[in-house]
Design a protein around this motif. Structure first.
Motif, PDB file in Angstrom:
ATOM      1  N   MET A   1       4.672 -10.741   1.164  1.00 58.98           N
ATOM      2  CA  MET A   1       5.624  -9.736   1.530  1.00 58.98           C
ATOM      3  C   MET A   1       5.052  -8.903   2.668  1.00 58.98           C
ATOM      4  O   MET A   1       3.877  -8.567   2.681  1.00 58.98           O
ATOM      5  CB  MET A   1       5.907  -8.827   0.327  1.00 58.98           C
ATOM      6  CG  MET A   1       6.819  -7.669   0.680  1.00 58.98           C
ATOM      7  SD  MET A   1       7.155  -6.539  -0.677  1.00 58.98           S
ATOM      8  CE  MET A   1       8.130  -7.571  -1.715  1.00 58.98           C
ATOM      9  N   ILE A   2       5.909  -8.566   3.616  1.00 54.07           N
ATOM     10  CA  ILE A   2       5.532  -7.706   4.734  1.00 54.07           C
ATOM     11  C   ILE A   2       6.400  -6.465   4.682  1.00 54.07           C
ATOM     12  O   ILE A   2       7.623  -6.558   4.582  1.00 54.07           O
ATOM     13  CB  ILE A   2       5.715  -8.428   6.088  1.00 54.07           C
ATOM     14  CG1 ILE A   2       4.802  -9.646   6.158  1.00 54.07           C
ATOM     15  CG2 ILE A   2       5.456  -7.459   7.239  1.00 54.07           C
ATOM     16  CD1 ILE A   2       5.031 -10.501   7.380  1.00 54.07           C
ATOM     17  N   VAL A   3       5.752  -5.307   4.730  1.00 51.31           N
ATOM     18  CA  VAL A   3       6.462  -4.033   4.724  1.00 51.31           C
ATOM     19  C   VAL A   3       6.102  -3.310   6.010  1.00 51.31           C
ATOM     20  O   VAL A   3       4.922  -3.137   6.319  1.00 51.31           O
ATOM     21  CB  VAL A   3       6.052  -3.169   3.500  1.00 51.31           C
ATOM     22  CG1 VAL A   3       6.714  -1.804   3.564  1.00 51.31           C
ATOM     23  CG2 VAL A   3       6.384  -3.888   2.207  1.00 51.31           C
ATOM     24  N   THR A  24      -0.895  -1.225  -4.636  1.00 48.58           N
ATOM     25  CA  THR A  24      -0.315  -2.544  -4.925  1.00 48.58           C
ATOM     26  C   THR A  24      -1.324  -3.682  -4.814  1.00 48.58           C
ATOM     27  O   THR A  24      -1.045  -4.786  -5.264  1.00 48.58           O
ATOM     28  CB  THR A  24       0.847  -2.848  -3.959  1.00 48.58           C
ATOM     29  OG1 THR A  24       0.341  -2.840  -2.619  1.00 48.58           O
ATOM     30  CG2 THR A  24       1.973  -1.853  -4.110  1.00 48.58           C
ATOM     31  N   TRP A  26      -2.124  -4.874  -1.910  1.00 49.80           N
ATOM     32  CA  TRP A  26      -1.758  -5.584  -0.687  1.00 49.80           C
ATOM     33  C   TRP A  26      -2.743  -5.247   0.425  1.00 49.80           C
ATOM     34  O   TRP A  26      -3.439  -4.228   0.380  1.00 49.80           O
ATOM     35  CB  TRP A  26      -0.366  -5.192  -0.219  1.00 49.80           C
ATOM     36  CG  TRP A  26       0.738  -5.549  -1.172  1.00 49.80           C
ATOM     37  CD1 TRP A  26       0.690  -6.434  -2.221  1.00 49.80           C
ATOM     38  CD2 TRP A  26       2.050  -5.004  -1.178  1.00 49.80           C
ATOM     39  NE1 TRP A  26       1.890  -6.479  -2.852  1.00 49.80           N
ATOM     40  CE2 TRP A  26       2.753  -5.610  -2.243  1.00 49.80           C
ATOM     41  CE3 TRP A  26       2.715  -4.070  -0.403  1.00 49.80           C
ATOM     42  CZ2 TRP A  26       4.079  -5.320  -2.524  1.00 49.80           C
ATOM     43  CZ3 TRP A  26       4.027  -3.776  -0.681  1.00 49.80           C
ATOM     44  CH2 TRP A  26       4.700  -4.397  -1.728  1.00 49.80           C
TER      45      TRP A  26
END
Length: 92
Positions: A1-3, A24, A26
């Motif tokens: 996932m990319i935010v 998280t 990440w």
């Protein structure tokens, strides 16, 4: 996932991104470092403003983000890490 987090300079994007990544598990990547790396090297190489588009197109950027907040960046093999947060770079 990319935010992605967008906002004005000084609005807390980095802080929020680091907190989110920390909570998280990440990875956190600060894209501003990429821009700063290119800006720093363009200053060191004395690239004129009108030549920046060609310079950026040909530049080979390498960025290493550590989990401890340390960033190492090089452009065309030149280490620009220590220049990333100089005022001149911010203005470029």
């Amino acid at each position: 996932m990319i935010v992605g987090i967008e906002g004005l300079s000084g609005s807390g994007k980095t802080t929020v991104g680091q907190l989110l990544a920390s909570s998280t598990g990440w990875d956190y990547i600060n894209p501003g470092v990429c821009f700063r790396g290119l800006a720093a090297d363009s200053i060191i190489q004395r690239v004129d403003s009108e030549d920046l588009p060609d310079y950026i197109e040909q530049a080979q950027l390498s960025v290493d983000f550590s989990r401890y907040g340390r960033v190492e960046a090089s452009v065309n093999g030149n280490d620009v890490s220590r220049y990333l947060y100089l005022p001149e770079v911010s203005l470029r």
